[in-house]
Design a protein around this motif. Structure first.
Motif, PDB file in Angstrom:
ATOM      1  N   ARG A   1      11.906   3.994  -5.644  1.00  0.00           N
ATOM      2  CA  ARG A   1      10.786   4.409  -4.792  1.00  0.00           C
ATOM      3  C   ARG A   1      11.133   5.692  -4.062  1.00  0.00           C
TER       4      ARG A   1
ATOM      5  N   ASP B   1       8.357   3.397  -9.318  1.00  0.00           N
ATOM      6  CA  ASP B   1       7.757   2.612  -8.237  1.00  0.00           C
ATOM      7  C   ASP B   1       6.941   3.608  -7.404  1.00  0.00           C
TER       8      ASP B   1
ATOM      9  N   THR C   1       1.259  -2.178 -15.084  1.00  0.00           N
ATOM     10  CA  THR C   1       1.200  -3.039 -13.901  1.00  0.00           C
ATOM     11  C   THR C   1      -0.258  -3.370 -13.565  1.00  0.00           C
TER      12      THR C   1
ATOM     13  N   GLU D   1      -7.479   4.288   1.100  1.00  0.00           N
ATOM     14  CA  GLU D   1      -6.389   5.241   0.816  1.00  0.00           C
ATOM     15  C   GLU D   1      -5.721   5.666   2.116  1.00  0.00           C
TER      16      GLU D   1
HETATM   17  P1  NAD Z   1       1.775   5.090  -6.289  1.00  0.00           P
HETATM   18  O1  NAD Z   1       2.605   5.995  -5.489  1.00  0.00           O
HETATM   19  O2  NAD Z   1       1.342   5.482  -7.655  1.00  0.00           O
HETATM   20  O3  NAD Z   1       0.431   4.718  -5.487  1.00  0.00           O
HETATM   21  C1  NAD Z   1       0.398   4.285  -4.169  1.00  0.00           C
HETATM   22  C2  NAD Z   1      -0.992   4.596  -3.628  1.00  0.00           C
HETATM   23  O4  NAD Z   1      -1.111   4.045  -2.316  1.00  0.00           O
HETATM   24  C3  NAD Z   1      -1.251   6.106  -3.525  1.00  0.00           C
HETATM   25  O5  NAD Z   1      -2.525   6.392  -4.034  1.00  0.00           O
HETATM   26  C4  NAD Z   1      -1.148   6.367  -2.041  1.00  0.00           C
HETATM   27  O6  NAD Z   1      -1.932   7.471  -1.624  1.00  0.00           O
HETATM   28  C5  NAD Z   1      -1.656   5.051  -1.478  1.00  0.00           C
HETATM   29  N1  NAD Z   1      -1.218   4.817  -0.100  1.00  0.00           N
HETATM   30  C6  NAD Z   1      -0.060   5.177   0.490  1.00  0.00           C
HETATM   31  N2  NAD Z   1      -0.042   4.800   1.772  1.00  0.00           N
HETATM   32  C7  NAD Z   1      -1.214   4.186   1.992  1.00  0.00           C
HETATM   33  C8  NAD Z   1      -1.791   3.564   3.121  1.00  0.00           C
HETATM   34  N3  NAD Z   1      -1.152   3.532   4.279  1.00  0.00           N
HETATM   35  N4  NAD Z   1      -3.000   3.015   2.998  1.00  0.00           N
HETATM   36  C9  NAD Z   1      -3.663   3.053   1.831  1.00  0.00           C
HETATM   37  N5  NAD Z   1      -3.170   3.624   0.725  1.00  0.00           N
HETATM   38  C10 NAD Z   1      -1.968   4.176   0.805  1.00  0.00           C
HETATM   39  O7  NAD Z   1       2.559   3.705  -6.293  1.00  0.00           O
HETATM   40  P2  NAD Z   1       2.406   2.493  -7.316  1.00  0.00           P
HETATM   41  O8  NAD Z   1       3.420   2.678  -8.377  1.00  0.00           O
HETATM   42  O9  NAD Z   1       0.977   2.301  -7.664  1.00  0.00           O
HETATM   43  O10 NAD Z   1       2.941   1.282  -6.411  1.00  0.00           O
HETATM   44  C11 NAD Z   1       2.098   0.605  -5.493  1.00  0.00           C
HETATM   45  C12 NAD Z   1       2.684  -0.760  -5.187  1.00  0.00           C
HETATM   46  O11 NAD Z   1       2.843  -1.486  -6.408  1.00  0.00           O
HETATM   47  C13 NAD Z   1       4.071  -0.746  -4.526  1.00  0.00           C
HETATM   48  O12 NAD Z   1       4.170  -1.847  -3.645  1.00  0.00           O
HETATM   49  C14 NAD Z   1       5.004  -0.957  -5.697  1.00  0.00           C
HETATM   50  O13 NAD Z   1       6.239  -1.535  -5.306  1.00  0.00           O
HETATM   51  C15 NAD Z   1       4.187  -1.926  -6.523  1.00  0.00           C
HETATM   52  N6  NAD Z   1       4.577  -1.974  -7.931  1.00  0.00           N
HETATM   53  C16 NAD Z   1       4.520  -0.866  -8.732  1.00  0.00           C
HETATM   54  C17 NAD Z   1       4.883  -0.965 -10.070  1.00  0.00           C
HETATM   55  C18 NAD Z   1       4.770   0.199 -11.024  1.00  0.00           C
HETATM   56  O14 NAD Z   1       4.937  -0.030 -12.228  1.00  0.00           O
HETATM   57  N7  NAD Z   1       4.460   1.395 -10.585  1.00  0.00           N
HETATM   58  C19 NAD Z   1       5.332  -2.191 -10.583  1.00  0.00           C
HETATM   59  C20 NAD Z   1       5.370  -3.308  -9.751  1.00  0.00           C
HETATM   60  C21 NAD Z   1       4.990  -3.181  -8.429  1.00  0.00           C
END
Ligand code: NAD
Length: 482
Positions: free
Chosen positions: A81, A155, A201, A262
């Motif tokens: 991350r 992540d 995911t 967002e």
């Molecule tokens: P990402 O960075 O692609 O997306 C995160 C999104 O959340 C962004 O659009 C960002 O602008 C938004 N965001 C950030 N802070 C915010 C807030 N305070 N309020 C509202 N929105 C907000 O990340 P991702 O890969 O989509 O991961 C998101 C979650 O999913 C995390 O908890 C991560 O651990 C989990 N996850 C991701 C994966 C993966 O394959 N990418 C796998 C399992 C779990």
């Protein structure tokens, strides 16, 4: 029904404490040998690296972590991350969740997680590449990136681009390792990746919901009925996970995305928002502010509390907590993010009858397809390459026979239009990946559901998920003679 603990009196547990509290609740229902419970719960090691990179005329020092929760199976697996909020507590909580997640979906890995304390948007691409490569170097030289020991993935704040840099850095340091590509997953397709990893995911979230809606008793437990069609959905975070989940649910299953939250606020429209249009707006304007076709609230938290059928937090941990749990009106919550509901809020919502599909299951699509990518890298061949044309040839045989029947029966029977072309096509890698993911999500749901419905002392899917996972990890330790 239990009343909500006063948040001023009861301190909100940290993310790590929340995961441990949930683990303890399940472990108390098991009969583990003395000491094994603690062995499984604790994080084996956490490495902190501090390194300097010369950028913009001065040295900048960055702090990163790689935590290994359990090595009952190796390699250990878990994302990296990039966020300013990254800290040891968070990385350890996420590493623990990876152990339980991998066990639940039967991905043969231990649990790990990494993080770099950085705002990726504050740096230019070439600067970010130098920082990422240096971080990868620090981890790789300690075997914290290694195809047989520790395999990171994307992540929050990282994606295909960062994974490609990490893979390349590892290859430069291990020029004779024939399996070097398997040192990280989530790579672009042309750099050793696999079809369907980017969407995985979010696709897994969709498959989880589809499986849930195949069981009318489970749907009734959430005070809902019918199918996903027309269900009102609110999504927090339109990033990789949130975007893919929302778009599949909207365009393939007919769900209505009534709210999108967002960083800079939230959009709400009870008639439904168009996910792709909102996504394009965010890409162009950097946030949801100013989007013309919906109500905008500067405080995104208010939309989290709007009435809806399905709430999908897909951004950060701890967003549903002791301070807002009483105002959450969703019938069910699908934890696409890791740890979005704190232990205290979980208890309150469970007693209120809200069904929570737990993170370790809901977002396991990512690690599942990462597993397929790792296997593809180790076998050095794309899925489907050997079988596809052979499958088509066998289908052609059947079609030839059916064509004869078609002619023979005249107007009495004929093949459905498009049947030939659809049936003839052998499965490509994307179809195989989706099929493997769907099978995994269905199987894992069945294992949780069986525990949920067969044990009177298990009232929710999260406890059931922990029971299944802990039992599998314990079995691994027992088999190893511990
Ligand atoms: P990402 O960075 O692609 O997306 C995160 C999104 O959340 C962004 O659009 C960002 O602008 C938004 N965001 C950030 N802070 C915010 C807030 N305070 N309020 C509202 N929105 C907000 O990340 P991702 O890969 O989509 O991961 C998101 C979650 O999913 C995390 O908890 C991560 O651990 C989990 N996850 C991701 C994966 C993966 O394959 N990418 C796998 C399992 C779990």
């Amino acid at each position: 029904m239990t009343t909500m603990p006063d948040p001023k009196v009861i301190k909100e547990p940290s993310f790590r404490e929340s995961v441990d509290l949930m683990f303890n609740r399940a472990a108390a229902l098991m009969d583990l040998p003395p000491g094994l419970e603690e062995k499984i719960r604790v994080c084996n090691s956490t490495y902190t690296v501090r390194f300097g990179v010369r950028l913009r005329g001065q040295i900048h020092t960055f702090t990163g972590y790689r935590s290994v929760h359990s090595e009952h199976m190796e390699p250990v697996k878990g994302g990296i991350r990039f966020a300013t909020s990254v800290n040891q507590n968070e990385v350890e909580a996420l590493a623990a969740l990876m152990t339980y997640k991998c066990a639940l979906v039967e991905a043969p890995f231990g649990g790990s997680k990494g993080g770099l304390c950085i705002d990726p948007r504050a740096w230019e691409e070439d600067e970010l590449e130098r920082i990422t490569r240096r971080f990868a170097y620090e981890l790789a030289k300690r075997d914290l990136i290694n195809p047989s020991q520790n395999v990171p993935a994307p992540d929050m704040g990282t994606g295909e681009r960062e994974m490609a840099w990490i893979a390349d850095q590892y290859k430069r340091m291990n020029t004779t390792d024939i399996n070097a590509q398997a040192c990280v997953t989530g790579k672009p397709l042309h750099a050793g990746g696999i079809a369907g990893r980017v969407e995985a995911t979010g696709r897994g979230v969709q498959y989880a919901l589809k499986e849930f809606f195949r069981h009318p008793e489970d749907v009734a437990a959430a005070h809902l009925d019918g199918t996903l069609d027309g269900k009102r959905v609110i999504v927090q975070g339109l990033g990789n996970v949130g975007y893919h989940a929302a778009s599949f649910l909207q365009y393939e299953d007919g769900a209505k995305i009534i709210g999108i939250i967002e960083r800079d606020g939230a959009l709400f429209d009870p008639r439904g928002l168009d996910v792709d249009t909102v996504r394009a707006w965010i890409a162009k304007h950097g946030g949801v502010t100013g989007y013309p076709d919906a109500t905008h609230s500067a405080d995104g938290g208010t939309v989290l509390e709007e009435d809806c059928d399905i709430l999908i937090p897909a951004a950060l941990e701890g967003v549903i907590n002791l301070s807002n749990a009483t105002r959450i009106k969703a019938r069910m919550i699908v934890e696409a993010a890791n740890g979005p509901v704190t232990a205290g809020a979980d208890e309150y919502l469970r007693d209120k009858g809200v069904v929570i599909i737990p993170d370790m299951y809901a977002n396991a699509g990512g690690v599942t397809v990462s597993y397929f990518e790792w296997v593809k890298n180790l076998s050095h061949i794309r899925f489907g390459r050997m079988q596809r044309r052979q499958e088509e040839a066998r289908h052609q045989l059947l079609l030839d026979e059916l064509s004869r029947l078609d002619k023979y029966l005249g107007d009495a029977w004929s093949m459905t239009p498009n049947f030939k072309s659809r049936y003839l096509r052998g499965a490509d890698e994307l179809e195989l990946v989706r099929s493997g993911l769907d099978d995994t999500m269905r199987g894992a749901y069945q294992s949780m559901r069986e525990v949920w419905h067969s044990r009177p002392d298990v009232a929710d899917l999260r406890t059931a998920a922990y029971l299944v996972s802990i039992e599998r990890v314990a079995a691994s330790y027992r088999a190893a003679g511990l």
